[in-house]
Motif scaffolding. Sequence first.
Motif, short mmCIF file in Angstrom:
data_model
loop_
_atom_site.label_atom_id
_atom_site.label_comp_id
_atom_site.label_asym_id
_atom_site.label_seq_id
_atom_site.Cartn_x
_atom_site.Cartn_y
_atom_site.Cartn_z
N GLY A 168 0.87 -1.17 0.02
CA GLY A 168 0.18 -0.05 0.10
C GLY A 168 0.80 1.28 -0.02
O GLY A 168 0.23 2.28 0.12
N TRP A 169 2.10 1.10 -0.36
CA TRP A 169 3.42 2.31 -0.41
C TRP A 169 2.81 3.11 -1.73
O TRP A 169 3.00 2.55 -2.90
N LYS A 170 2.96 4.48 -1.39
CA LYS A 170 3.08 5.32 -2.51
C LYS A 170 4.10 5.86 -3.04
O LYS A 170 5.02 6.10 -2.03
N ILE A 171 4.62 5.70 -4.15
CA ILE A 171 5.84 5.75 -4.50
C ILE A 171 6.69 7.12 -4.64
O ILE A 171 7.78 7.23 -4.54
N ASN A 172 5.54 8.22 -4.35
CA ASN A 172 6.27 9.40 -4.38
C ASN A 172 6.07 9.87 -2.72
O ASN A 172 6.22 11.06 -2.62
N THR A 173 6.02 9.01 -1.94
CA THR A 173 6.09 9.30 -0.53
C THR A 173 7.48 8.59 0.02
O THR A 173 7.83 7.72 -0.47
N SER A 174 7.85 9.19 1.27
CA SER A 174 9.01 8.51 1.82
C SER A 174 8.50 7.13 2.38
O SER A 174 7.44 6.67 2.64
N ALA A 175 9.69 6.15 2.20
CA ALA A 175 9.40 4.80 2.73
C ALA A 175 8.86 4.86 4.12
O ALA A 175 8.17 3.65 4.57
N THR A 176 9.16 5.56 4.85
CA THR A 176 8.90 5.55 6.60
C THR A 176 7.05 5.75 6.37
O THR A 176 6.67 5.66 7.36
N SER A 177 6.48 6.08 5.34
CA SER A 177 5.03 6.61 5.45
C SER A 177 4.28 4.90 5.35
O SER A 177 2.96 5.08 5.36
N VAL A 178 4.79 3.99 4.93
CA VAL A 178 4.18 2.70 4.89
C VAL A 178 3.63 2.24 6.35
O VAL A 178 4.18 2.76 7.46
N GLU A 179 2.35 1.76 6.07
CA GLU A 179 1.79 1.56 7.51
C GLU A 179 2.48 0.19 8.56
O GLU A 179 2.61 0.73 9.48
N ASP A 180 2.90 -0.65 7.77
CA ASP A 180 3.80 -1.56 8.53
C ASP A 180 5.07 -1.15 8.47
O ASP A 180 5.97 -1.84 7.54
N LYS A 181 5.72 -0.63 9.54
CA LYS A 181 6.97 -0.13 9.34
C LYS A 181 7.92 -1.26 9.82
O LYS A 181 9.36 -1.10 9.42
N ASP A 182 7.60 -2.58 10.06
CA ASP A 182 8.33 -3.71 10.43
C ASP A 182 9.11 -4.39 9.39
O ASP A 182 10.04 -4.90 9.23
N ILE A 183 8.24 -4.06 8.22
CA ILE A 183 8.78 -4.81 6.72
C ILE A 183 10.03 -3.92 6.31
O ILE A 183 10.70 -4.58 5.44
N LEU A 184 10.26 -2.56 6.70
CA LEU A 184 11.34 -1.74 6.30
C LEU A 184 12.75 -2.65 6.43
O LEU A 184 13.72 -2.47 5.73
N THR A 185 12.83 -3.29 7.35
CA THR A 185 14.12 -4.01 7.89
C THR A 185 14.36 -5.18 7.20
O THR A 185 15.07 -5.69 7.34
N LYS A 186 13.30 -5.91 6.70
CA LYS A 186 13.35 -7.21 6.27
C LYS A 186 14.09 -6.98 4.72
O LYS A 186 14.12 -6.18 4.40
N PRO A 187 14.92 -8.28 4.68
CA PRO A 187 15.68 -8.37 3.04
C PRO A 187 14.54 -8.15 1.99
O PRO A 187 13.39 -8.95 2.06
N LEU A 188 14.92 -7.65 0.98
CA LEU A 188 14.24 -7.54 -0.24
C LEU A 188 14.11 -8.89 -0.79
O LEU A 188 13.27 -9.46 -1.36
N VAL A 189 15.28 -9.58 -1.03
CA VAL A 189 15.29 -10.86 -1.54
C VAL A 189 16.26 -11.80 -0.74
O VAL A 189 16.89 -11.40 0.26
N THR A 190 15.82 -13.25 -0.75
CA THR A 190 16.85 -14.13 -0.06
C THR A 190 17.34 -14.96 -1.25
O THR A 190 16.54 -15.50 -2.27
N PRO A 191 18.71 -15.36 -1.06
CA PRO A 191 19.64 -14.96 -0.21
C PRO A 191 19.97 -13.41 -0.27
O PRO A 191 19.54 -12.79 -1.35
N LEU A 192 20.60 -12.74 0.75
CA LEU A 192 20.89 -11.31 0.54
C LEU A 192 21.79 -11.11 -0.56
O LEU A 192 22.59 -11.82 -0.83
N VAL A 193 21.78 -10.12 -1.22
CA VAL A 193 22.37 -9.48 -2.11
C VAL A 193 23.05 -7.95 -2.14
O VAL A 193 22.09 -7.33 -1.21
N ARG A 194 24.02 -7.62 -2.54
CA ARG A 194 24.29 -6.31 -2.11
C ARG A 194 23.89 -5.18 -3.10
O ARG A 194 23.32 -4.00 -2.62
N VAL A 195 23.71 -5.53 -4.33
CA VAL A 195 23.08 -4.74 -5.19
C VAL A 195 22.01 -5.20 -6.08
O VAL A 195 22.38 -6.26 -6.61
N ILE A 196 20.96 -4.55 -6.27
CA ILE A 196 19.88 -5.15 -7.09
C ILE A 196 19.41 -3.92 -8.03
O ILE A 196 19.20 -2.98 -7.42
N ASP A 197 18.92 -4.34 -9.37
CA ASP A 197 18.59 -3.36 -10.14
C ASP A 197 16.91 -3.56 -9.94
O ASP A 197 16.65 -4.59 -10.10
#
Length: 188
Positions: A57-86
């Motif tokens: 439910g995140w709006k892309i022209n607002t800050s990431a901290t505006s997302v309702e569930d703040k716990d998801i922000l610290t979770k890895p985007l992909v598993t296994p972890l990577v340093r860089v992703i496009d």
Amino acid sequence: MTEPLSKVDSAVQGLSSSPPKEKSHRKSSSVPGVPSVKEMYNTKTVLKVSVETQKSGWKINTSATSVEDKDILTKPLVTPLVRVIDLQFPLGTTVTARNKFGVTIKDAMDAIYKTQKKKADDELTEPYLKGFEWPPAHPSWEDEMSKVKEEERDHTREKQWGTLLIHLSSIPEVSSSGGGKKKKKNAE
């Protein structure tokens, strides 16, 4: 009064006024346990997109901290972890999310927000993040790779291995993650 001028500058005599500088090298951005995308491609390690990114439910022209569930922000985007992703938008624009300890959902949202923050709400036809997709996980990916020229195929595969497709929506889709308490009925 008409004495000849003498040179006082130490540089003229071959001396340096400052000590020689040591060359500093850039510190390595590698952290043990966090491989690069190239290493992932060479070992054919499958990337799995975090389910928390779907329907945030995140709006892309607002800050990431505006997302309702703040716990998801610290979770890895992909598993296994990577340093860089496009991250590739539907029209082909690509942004890069980086974190030497492993790219998190917040890193991806910050990279997207950086390109969209100056856009007004009415400029965005689909302003909400629906989720991400890893192209090699798509069933038709091998068919598409067979259409690419033979000499470009390996390079294209490697490039897409480190890319996530961004899916957007015109309405905010928020997943309901249970955990809410049931309301008790008043017994009278």
